[in-house]
Design a protein around this motif. Structure first.
Motif, PDB file in Angstrom:
ATOM      1  N   SER A 141       0.816  -1.215   0.000  1.00 42.73           N
ATOM      2  CA  SER A 141       0.000   0.000   0.000  1.00 42.73           C
ATOM      3  C   SER A 141       0.849   1.263   0.000  1.00 42.73           C
ATOM      4  CB  SER A 141      -0.933   0.016   1.223  1.00 42.73           C
ATOM      5  OG  SER A 141      -1.834  -1.069   1.180  1.00 42.73           O
ATOM      6  N   THR A 142       2.043   1.180   0.586  1.00 46.70           N
ATOM      7  CA  THR A 142       2.928   2.331   0.679  1.00 46.70           C
ATOM      8  C   THR A 142       4.344   1.896   0.363  1.00 46.70           C
ATOM      9  OG1 THR A 142       3.502   2.034   3.012  1.00 46.70           O
ATOM     10  CG2 THR A 142       1.468   3.267   2.527  1.00 46.70           C
ATOM     11  N   PHE A 143       5.195   2.872   0.068  1.00 47.24           N
ATOM     12  CA  PHE A 143       6.590   2.561  -0.197  1.00 47.24           C
ATOM     13  C   PHE A 143       7.267   1.990   1.045  1.00 47.24           C
ATOM     14  CE2 PHE A 143       6.051   6.145  -3.364  1.00 47.24           C
ATOM     15  CZ  PHE A 143       5.963   5.293  -4.457  1.00 47.24           C
ATOM     16  N   ALA A 144       6.748   2.314   2.226  1.00 48.81           N
ATOM     17  CA  ALA A 144       7.339   1.807   3.457  1.00 48.81           C
ATOM     18  C   ALA A 144       7.236   0.288   3.543  1.00 48.81           C
ATOM     19  CB  ALA A 144       6.662   2.452   4.671  1.00 48.81           C
ATOM     20  N   GLU A 145       6.289  -0.289   2.823  1.00 53.81           N
ATOM     21  CA  GLU A 145       6.101  -1.741   2.825  1.00 53.81           C
ATOM     22  C   GLU A 145       7.015  -2.440   1.828  1.00 53.81           C
ATOM     23  OE1 GLU A 145       1.988  -2.826   2.376  1.00 53.81           O
ATOM     24  OE2 GLU A 145       1.318  -1.112   3.549  1.00 53.81           O
ATOM     25  N   VAL A 146       7.706  -1.685   1.006  1.00 52.90           N
ATOM     26  CA  VAL A 146       8.578  -2.270  -0.014  1.00 52.90           C
ATOM     27  C   VAL A 146       9.987  -2.385   0.559  1.00 52.90           C
ATOM     28  CG1 VAL A 146       9.559  -1.999  -2.315  1.00 52.90           C
ATOM     29  CG2 VAL A 146       7.191  -1.301  -1.876  1.00 52.90           C
ATOM     30  N   PRO A 147      10.533  -3.581   0.660  1.00 56.12           N
ATOM     31  CA  PRO A 147      11.858  -3.740   1.274  1.00 56.12           C
ATOM     32  C   PRO A 147      12.970  -3.276   0.350  1.00 56.12           C
ATOM     33  CG  PRO A 147      11.114  -5.831   0.396  1.00 56.12           C
ATOM     34  CD  PRO A 147       9.963  -4.865   0.214  1.00 56.12           C
ATOM     35  N   ALA A 148      14.128  -3.058   0.916  1.00 52.50           N
ATOM     36  CA  ALA A 148      15.324  -2.752   0.129  1.00 52.50           C
ATOM     37  C   ALA A 148      16.168  -4.005  -0.087  1.00 52.50           C
ATOM     38  CB  ALA A 148      16.163  -1.686   0.826  1.00 52.50           C
ATOM     39  N   VAL A 149      16.031  -4.951   0.846  1.00 50.04           N
ATOM     40  CA  VAL A 149      16.777  -6.206   0.805  1.00 50.04           C
ATOM     41  C   VAL A 149      15.846  -7.309   1.291  1.00 50.04           C
ATOM     42  CG1 VAL A 149      18.747  -7.476   1.747  1.00 50.04           C
ATOM     43  CG2 VAL A 149      18.979  -5.049   1.273  1.00 50.04           C
ATOM     44  N   THR A 150      15.965  -8.488   0.712  1.00 50.66           N
ATOM     45  CA  THR A 150      15.187  -9.636   1.153  1.00 50.66           C
ATOM     46  C   THR A 150      16.115 -10.839   1.286  1.00 50.66           C
ATOM     47  OG1 THR A 150      14.692 -10.363  -1.112  1.00 50.66           O
ATOM     48  CG2 THR A 150      13.137  -8.792  -0.075  1.00 50.66           C
ATOM     49  N   PRO A 151      15.664 -11.909   1.938  1.00 51.53           N
ATOM     50  CA  PRO A 151      16.493 -13.112   1.987  1.00 51.53           C
ATOM     51  C   PRO A 151      16.837 -13.632   0.595  1.00 51.53           C
ATOM     52  CG  PRO A 151      14.749 -13.240   3.630  1.00 51.53           C
ATOM     53  CD  PRO A 151      14.453 -12.032   2.798  1.00 51.53           C
ATOM     54  N   GLU A 152      15.883 -13.498  -0.328  1.00 58.74           N
ATOM     55  CA  GLU A 152      16.127 -13.984  -1.694  1.00 58.74           C
ATOM     56  C   GLU A 152      17.178 -13.140  -2.407  1.00 58.74           C
ATOM     57  OE1 GLU A 152      12.057 -15.255  -0.441  1.00 58.74           O
ATOM     58  OE2 GLU A 152      13.091 -13.327  -0.479  1.00 58.74           O
ATOM     59  N   SER A 153      17.112 -11.811  -2.243  1.00 59.04           N
ATOM     60  CA  SER A 153      18.116 -10.966  -2.909  1.00 59.04           C
ATOM     61  C   SER A 153      19.495 -11.168  -2.278  1.00 59.04           C
ATOM     62  CB  SER A 153      17.705  -9.491  -2.855  1.00 59.04           C
ATOM     63  OG  SER A 153      17.883  -8.921  -1.572  1.00 59.04           O
TER      64      SER A 153
END
Length: 210
Positions: A141-153
């Motif tokens: 819903s917001t950019f705050a919910e979009v991660p910069a890093v994930t376990p997959e990345s």
């Protein structure tokens, strides 16, 4: 372009609601509409994205996007074999080319990444897509919910580094995942969001009326 009540979204003069980062620049809007979040399996274009995401490190993506035609020219449209054959004279030539990002480390990394690609035991598209995460249950819903890093990345970064790739950190690899459609981070309400429904692939459903 008018800003709609949610500041993370913008409405263009074409009536379509988009992620706010697409702004007003026509090239950025085209990239948002046609490329970002679209699944990419072409090995040449994926190799290009790996390299350009590396060039983007520390810069805005629009800076790279505006220079992409020049990058494609000087790197032989990212033909892996031709890039792998480049050497120090080519590096010196590119360091003097104002149309691209003149960063020795990133230029050399592109050449090294081509050589590493040729050494892979599987096509680069298959390797990258092995790390695609499960689809989101719902659009952010917001950019705050979009991660910069994930376990997959992080795992993809570790794998590529082990195979000799450079400028492929976890944050850069998450940006690659977004760009190549391994994840779809279009916000809810954007006409490109997976939650958009209706005729014309969600275009009509995403228009604001009144």
């Amino acid at each position: 372009m008018s800003v709609i009540p949610r500041p993370e979204l913008v409405q263009g003069d074409d009536g379509l609601v988009r992620c706010g980062w697409s702004g007003t620049d026509p090239e950025y809007r085209r990239y948002h509409d046609d490329e970002w979040g679209t699944q990419q399996h072409d090995p040449v274009r994926l190799f290009e994205k790996v390299c350009l995401e590396g060039f983007q490190a520390g810069l805005s993506w629009i800076t790279i996007l505006r220079r992409r035609p020049a990058f494609r020219e000087v790197f032989h449209d990212f033909d892996v074999e031709q890039v792998a054959a480049m050497g120090e004279p080519d590096v010196q030539r590119l360091l003097g080319d104002e149309r691209i990002i003149r960063h020795r480390g990133k230029i050399e990394a592109t050449i090294q990444n081509a050589r590493a690609t040729l050494e892979l035991d599987q096509p680069i598209d298959q390797l990258i897509w092995r790390f695609a995460p499960p689809s989101r249950a719902s659009a952010p819903s917001t950019f705050a919910e979009v991660p910069a890093v994930t376990p997959e990345s992080t795992a993809l970064s570790k794998e590529l580094r082990a195979r000799g790739f450079r400028f492929v950190g976890p944050t850069t690899m998450y940006a690659l995942m977004q760009a190549a459609g391994l994840v779809d981070d279009h916000l809810g309400g954007c006409f490109r969001s997976p939650s958009a429904t209706g005729p014309d692939d969600g275009h009509d459903a995403a228009r604001l009326r009144g």
